[in-house]
Scaffold this motif. Structure first.
Motif, PDB file in Angstrom:
ATOM      1  N   UNK A   1     -37.296  -0.701  65.604  1.00 32.84           N
ATOM      2  CA  UNK A   1     -35.594  -1.042  65.672  1.00 32.84           C
ATOM      3  C   UNK A   1     -35.345  -2.412  65.325  1.00 32.84           C
ATOM      4  N   UNK A   2     -36.050  -3.464  65.932  1.00 33.16           N
ATOM      5  CA  UNK A   2     -35.650  -4.645  65.793  1.00 33.16           C
ATOM      6  C   UNK A   2     -35.970  -5.180  64.059  1.00 33.16           C
ATOM      7  N   UNK A   3     -36.964  -4.661  63.681  1.00 33.53           N
ATOM      8  CA  UNK A   3     -37.216  -4.738  62.221  1.00 33.53           C
ATOM      9  C   UNK A   3     -35.937  -4.561  61.256  1.00 33.53           C
ATOM     10  N   UNK A   4     -35.239  -3.348  61.708  1.00 31.64           N
ATOM     11  CA  UNK A   4     -34.022  -3.051  61.043  1.00 31.64           C
ATOM     12  C   UNK A   4     -32.911  -4.077  61.223  1.00 31.64           C
TER      13      UNK A   4
ATOM     14  N   UNK B   1     -38.919 -12.899  64.985  1.00 28.52           N
ATOM     15  CA  UNK B   1     -38.430 -11.857  65.514  1.00 28.52           C
ATOM     16  C   UNK B   1     -39.598 -11.039  66.433  1.00 28.52           C
ATOM     17  N   UNK B   2     -40.983 -11.506  66.068  1.00 25.79           N
ATOM     18  CA  UNK B   2     -41.931 -10.908  66.637  1.00 25.79           C
ATOM     19  C   UNK B   2     -42.207  -9.255  66.327  1.00 25.79           C
TER      20      UNK B   2
ATOM     21  N   UNK C   1     -34.694 -11.318  56.610  1.00 25.21           N
ATOM     22  CA  UNK C   1     -36.073 -11.260  55.951  1.00 25.21           C
ATOM     23  C   UNK C   1     -35.737 -11.021  54.520  1.00 25.21           C
ATOM     24  N   UNK C   2     -34.906 -10.319  53.948  1.00 26.22           N
ATOM     25  CA  UNK C   2     -34.708  -9.950  52.442  1.00 26.22           C
ATOM     26  C   UNK C   2     -34.360 -11.117  51.625  1.00 26.22           C
ATOM     27  N   UNK C   3     -33.306 -11.879  52.561  1.00 25.71           N
ATOM     28  CA  UNK C   3     -32.914 -13.054  51.879  1.00 25.71           C
ATOM     29  C   UNK C   3     -34.046 -14.157  51.730  1.00 25.71           C
ATOM     30  N   UNK C   4     -34.785 -14.357  52.659  1.00 26.23           N
ATOM     31  CA  UNK C   4     -35.720 -15.408  52.901  1.00 26.23           C
ATOM     32  C   UNK C   4     -36.830 -14.894  51.656  1.00 26.23           C
ATOM     33  N   UNK C   5     -37.196 -13.615  51.496  1.00 24.48           N
ATOM     34  CA  UNK C   5     -38.132 -13.199  50.356  1.00 24.48           C
ATOM     35  C   UNK C   5     -37.362 -13.537  48.960  1.00 24.48           C
ATOM     36  N   UNK C   6     -35.867 -13.399  48.908  1.00 22.77           N
ATOM     37  CA  UNK C   6     -35.146 -13.664  47.716  1.00 22.77           C
ATOM     38  C   UNK C   6     -35.335 -15.062  47.219  1.00 22.77           C
ATOM     39  N   UNK C   7     -35.420 -15.879  48.108  1.00 19.64           N
ATOM     40  CA  UNK C   7     -35.587 -17.287  48.044  1.00 19.64           C
ATOM     41  C   UNK C   7     -37.096 -17.748  47.562  1.00 19.64           C
ATOM     42  N   UNK C   8     -37.850 -17.178  48.278  1.00 14.13           N
ATOM     43  CA  UNK C   8     -39.087 -17.433  48.050  1.00 14.13           C
ATOM     44  C   UNK C   8     -39.724 -16.992  46.516  1.00 14.13           C
TER      45      UNK C   8
END
Length: 90
Positions: A14-17, A72-73, A23-30
């Motif tokens: 639930x927290x992942x969503x 977010x652990x 997270x996806x924004x961070x991956x896009x930057x990477x």
């Protein structure tokens, strides 16, 4: 440069969503910076595989530490290993 494969297991779906957009924004930057080779969840949504293109293990660990999912652990690292791409040939 070295490739590192990270496999992880999600521990709080639930927290992942909730954190997924950051997270996806961070991956896009990477990816734009040439630090992420590939990434995606397993079909059953229990975890994910990420392949980083970095200088060394210290750099990949810093990248992982800065991922919103880490703050977010919501996961456990299953494996983090240097990976050798052999196919397709470079």
């Amino acid at each position: 440069m070295a490739l590192f494969a990270l496999t992880l297991k999600f521990t709080d779906p639930a927290r992942r969503l909730e954190v997924m957009p950051a997270h996806r924004e961070y991956l896009t930057e990477l990816y734009a910076a040439g630090k992420l080779h590939a990434a995606g969840p397993f079909v059953d949504a229990t975890g994910a595989l990420l392949i980083y293109d970095v200088a060394d293990e210290a750099e990949v660990r810093e990248i992982i530490a800065n991922d919103p999912y880490t703050a977010a652990d919501i996961y456990e690292i299953v494996t983090l290993q240097e990976w050798e791409k052999r196919f397709p040939p470079a």
